[in-house]
Design a protein around this motif. Structure first.
Motif: not given
Length: 246
Positions: A9-35
């Protein structure tokens, strides 16, 4: 030929993943299984949708005035972004050509150090490295995998003098003890590339995703940490001369 990636998915106005307003690209796939994972639906390596870099850039550029005005930029998150290094490297290269700040939000699970990893990092302005647990046994209990790849990646970033923020999620019974915080602080202290540690209180915002997928959310009995606990952990890092916030 434009590189194709698989995104969740995409988020055009992220504010918690880096400085300022962020356009966030959530990549698909992960090998960790965090509870406590709040993006449980990103784990499947074959899920999500395919997109080309130029398609994504056309969307990013349309938001550039907001990104620039806030000192923000583009963040590649997930899932796990380093599982698709070719795509993220090409995306960040395109961003840099447009003068857009780039941020890599990662758990550091790099399986093989091919040249593309350093090409990706060469076009990365800031790395947000999520270290789940410094104790490997506890890390495996929490994520089902070893922390060795993450710690090796942290050392790699240090050798490159890559600007990095460390993220540490405080979860009751897993990462809220002082010895774990102390050991992490000792690991980080020599790393002059680390600007700060972001302490993130555990939350249940992703619980509904587990339930929607028909899976058991194992941390039902865990509550978010108290302010007192967060302050005590923060002080551990401050006592080691490390900037820490939450």
């Amino acid at each position: 030929m434009t590189v194709t990636g698989r995104i969740h998915s995409l988020e055009s106005f992220g504010t918690v993943d880096g400085p300022g307003i962020r356009f966030i690209t959530f990549m698909q796939g992960c090998l960790m299984r965090c509870q406590y994972c709040h993006n449980r639906d990103t784990w499947d390596l074959h899920g999500g949708k395919e997109i080309k870099v130029d398609e994504l850039m056309s969307q990013i550029i349309s938001y550039r005035p907001f990104l620039e005005a806030s000192g923000g930029g583009v963040t590649a998150s997930g899932g796990e972004a380093v599982l698709q290094p070719e795509f993220v490297a090409e995306l960040f290269k395109a961003c840099k050509k447009e003068g857009i700040h780039t941020c890599l939000d990662t758990n550091g699970f790099v399986r093989k150090y091919t040249p593309i990893i350093d090409e990706l990092l060469d076009n990365t302005d800031l790395v947000l490295l999520d270290i789940k647990q410094i104790n490997d046994e506890k890390h495996i209990d929490l994520t089902k995998v070893s922390n060795q790849r993450t710690l090796q990646f942290a050392e790699h970033l240090h050798k490159r003098n890559q600007k990095t923020w460390i993220r540490y999620v405080v979860v009751g019974g897993f990462t809220d003890d002082m010895p774990s915080a102390q050991a992490l602080a000792e690991f980080i202290k020599p790393m002059t590339n680390v600007e700060k540690v972001e302490l993130l209180p555990y939350h249940e915002l992703g619980k509904h995703k587990w339930e929607a997928m028909g899976e058991e959310y194992e941390l039902n009995q865990i509550s978010p940490p108290t302010t007192e606990t967060m302050e005590k952990i923060k002080q551990v890092f401050i006592d080691m001369g490390i900037n820490a916030i939450y």
